[in-house]
Each structure stands twice: as structure tokens, then as C-alpha cells.
Design a protein around this motif. Sequence first.
Motif, short mmCIF file in Angstrom:
data_model
loop_
_atom_site.label_atom_id
_atom_site.label_comp_id
_atom_site.label_asym_id
_atom_site.label_seq_id
_atom_site.Cartn_x
_atom_site.Cartn_y
_atom_site.Cartn_z
N PHE A 194 1.02 -1.31 -0.09
CA PHE A 194 0.29 -0.18 0.12
C PHE A 194 0.73 1.46 -0.27
CE2 PHE A 194 -3.05 -2.63 2.27
CZ PHE A 194 -3.66 -3.02 1.38
N SER A 195 2.69 1.47 0.31
CA SER A 195 2.89 1.99 0.40
C SER A 195 4.28 1.90 -0.05
CB SER A 195 2.93 2.81 1.61
OG SER A 195 3.79 2.27 2.58
N THR A 196 5.20 2.94 -0.23
CA THR A 196 6.49 2.57 -0.94
C THR A 196 7.61 1.52 0.37
OG1 THR A 196 6.72 5.01 -2.05
CG2 THR A 196 8.37 3.13 -1.18
N TYR A 197 6.79 2.15 1.22
CA TYR A 197 7.44 1.82 2.86
C TYR A 197 7.01 0.29 2.68
CZ TYR A 197 9.07 1.16 7.66
OH TYR A 197 8.92 0.29 8.68
N GLU A 198 6.13 -0.39 3.00
CA GLU A 198 5.16 -1.30 2.92
C GLU A 198 5.85 -2.17 2.32
OE1 GLU A 198 1.44 -0.96 5.24
OE2 GLU A 198 1.46 0.13 4.15
N THR A 199 5.90 -1.95 0.89
CA THR A 199 6.25 -2.64 0.35
C THR A 199 8.44 -3.32 0.17
OG1 THR A 199 5.25 -1.49 -1.77
CG2 THR A 199 6.86 -2.91 -2.45
N MET A 200 8.44 -2.42 0.67
CA MET A 200 9.98 -2.78 0.60
C MET A 200 10.12 -3.46 2.41
SD MET A 200 11.76 -1.65 -1.26
CE MET A 200 10.84 -1.08 -2.97
N TYR A 201 9.05 -3.24 3.15
CA TYR A 201 8.87 -3.71 4.33
C TYR A 201 8.75 -5.91 4.28
CZ TYR A 201 7.73 -4.81 9.01
OH TYR A 201 7.78 -5.26 10.92
N ARG A 202 7.99 -5.85 3.04
CA ARG A 202 6.96 -6.96 3.22
C ARG A 202 8.28 -7.68 2.42
NH1 ARG A 202 2.29 -8.23 3.42
NH2 ARG A 202 1.98 -8.97 2.10
N ALA A 203 8.88 -6.98 1.46
CA ALA A 203 9.94 -8.06 0.60
C ALA A 203 11.04 -8.38 1.66
CB ALA A 203 10.95 -6.81 0.35
N LYS A 204 11.11 -7.64 2.71
CA LYS A 204 12.16 -8.74 3.45
C LYS A 204 11.28 -9.58 4.35
CE LYS A 204 15.57 -7.49 7.35
NZ LYS A 204 16.87 -8.43 6.42
N HIS A 205 10.33 -8.97 4.79
CA HIS A 205 9.85 -9.55 6.24
C HIS A 205 9.12 -10.76 5.72
CE1 HIS A 205 11.84 -7.37 9.28
NE2 HIS A 205 11.87 -6.98 8.51
N TYR A 220 16.47 4.24 -0.12
CA TYR A 220 16.34 5.03 1.03
C TYR A 220 15.43 3.48 2.24
CZ TYR A 220 17.03 6.76 5.67
OH TYR A 220 17.68 7.26 6.84
N ASP A 221 14.30 3.09 1.84
CA ASP A 221 13.40 2.50 2.33
C ASP A 221 14.36 1.03 2.63
OD1 ASP A 221 11.85 4.75 2.76
OD2 ASP A 221 10.69 3.64 1.80
N ALA A 222 14.41 0.55 1.75
CA ALA A 222 15.00 -0.78 1.59
C ALA A 222 15.95 -1.11 2.36
CB ALA A 222 15.59 -1.47 -0.38
N LEU A 223 17.55 0.00 2.16
CA LEU A 223 18.55 0.09 2.84
C LEU A 223 18.51 0.07 4.58
CD1 LEU A 223 20.97 2.07 0.25
CD2 LEU A 223 20.72 -0.16 0.67
N GLY A 224 17.50 1.27 4.82
CA GLY A 224 16.88 1.11 5.58
C GLY A 224 16.07 0.33 6.53
N LEU A 225 15.16 -0.72 6.12
CA LEU A 225 15.25 -1.98 6.58
C LEU A 225 15.97 -3.25 6.66
CD1 LEU A 225 11.69 -1.33 4.89
CD2 LEU A 225 11.79 -1.63 7.75
#
Length: 218
Positions: free
Chosen positions: A122-133, A154-159
Motif C-alpha cells: 500500500f506504500s513504498t515503505y510497506e513494499t520494502m518491509y514486506r519484500a524482506k519480512h 532509502y526505505d530498502a536500505l534502512g530496513l
Amino acid sequence: MRIAALSLLACAAAVAVFVGVTNAIVVGTASERMVAADEAAAFDADAIVVLGALVKPDGTPSDILQDRLDNAIELYKAGAAPKIIMSGDHGQRSYNEVQGMKRYAIGEGVPSEDIFCDHAGFSTYETMYRAKHVFGAERIVVSTQTYHLYRALYDALGLGLDAVGVPSDRRTFAEQLMWDIREIPARTKDMVKTFAGSPPTFGGEPIDLSRSGDITDG
């Protein structure tokens, strides 16, 4: 009144400085991870992540989304990663970005089993979070336009993801100035969320990228 006005000015100045500094950090950090397609092909990623955007009522991608998809499909065919994660909005039964994205990629020759659908991006941040977790990716290649890619990387690296991005700038859009302006507060917001490690709207059971992507259809 004078003191109140000065206080408001001081607060506005502090907010402006904070937004400016956070944007500089996001752009500066992500710029080092933007690469050409041939570099991405040698990155040995687990998956290519495509950020969702509008799909038309008939399920075909909008122009901005088509550019992201074409970019990702070329990266897949060049060997950048064995899987593609289509991440977007499927918050309503009547609107399904990711299935439209998958259909388009299949039509361009990508095997269905190599395409995973993230229905809760639903958001860029959530996409990166879910890609990892959720999807368990560790190394990804991100496909989206440059203005958006700064924040996504930035989100991907930060996560904790090892990520590079290949810009999908294939045409000029009349809405570009509006998107650029919108990204300014969005970068600040995502930097705060990344720092806080905010959870996504939906988690979900882990999805094994070594299996067929068809298990995520729906």
C-alpha cells in the motif's frame, strides 16, 4: 501577539530545516545505489521489485506503471534476478493492481511461476518491509522512476535489504512537477518510519521465493 508570531516563525523554520535535511539524507544515500541495467544484471539479486501504480478499469497498466514493468521485464530477461515481485494496492476486490501487473509481464514473455504478487504493497515503505519480512528477500533490484527511486532505495536500505535501483524514466509526464513536490514530505515521512521500524498494515505468513509465484495469485 508578537511573541506568538515569532514562535510560529521559529517552528516553521525548524520544520523546513528538518524536511530539507531529511530529504538531503534520503537523496544522498539512495543516489549511490542507482545503477545501470548491466550493473544490476551482475548484482545477483533474489528478486526485482516493481512498485505499483494505477491500473486502468480493464486491468491494463497506466503509462507510468508500464514503464516500470518494461524496465523490470528487461532486467529479468538480462538475468538480474530469477523472480519478480509485483507490489501494489489490492485493498478492494474491484481494484487489483498486482494481478494486472502480472498479466502484463506474462504477456511479455515472463513465466507465470516467476512472478509473485504482493497484494498489500500500500506504500513504498510497506513494499520494502514486506519484500524482506514476508518474501524473505535479502538482495533486490528496484524498478521505478528516479523521483520515486530515491525513497524506495532509502526505505530498502534502512530496513536491512541490500538494494540497487534502475530508473525507469522512459517518457516525460505532465504530472511530474506535482509528483516531485509530493515526494518532499514523503521522503521525510519514510525516513521517520524507517528509523522507527514501523510495521506494515498487513504482515502475513512467509512466502518462499523458491516456490512458484502462482501461489500468490488472487
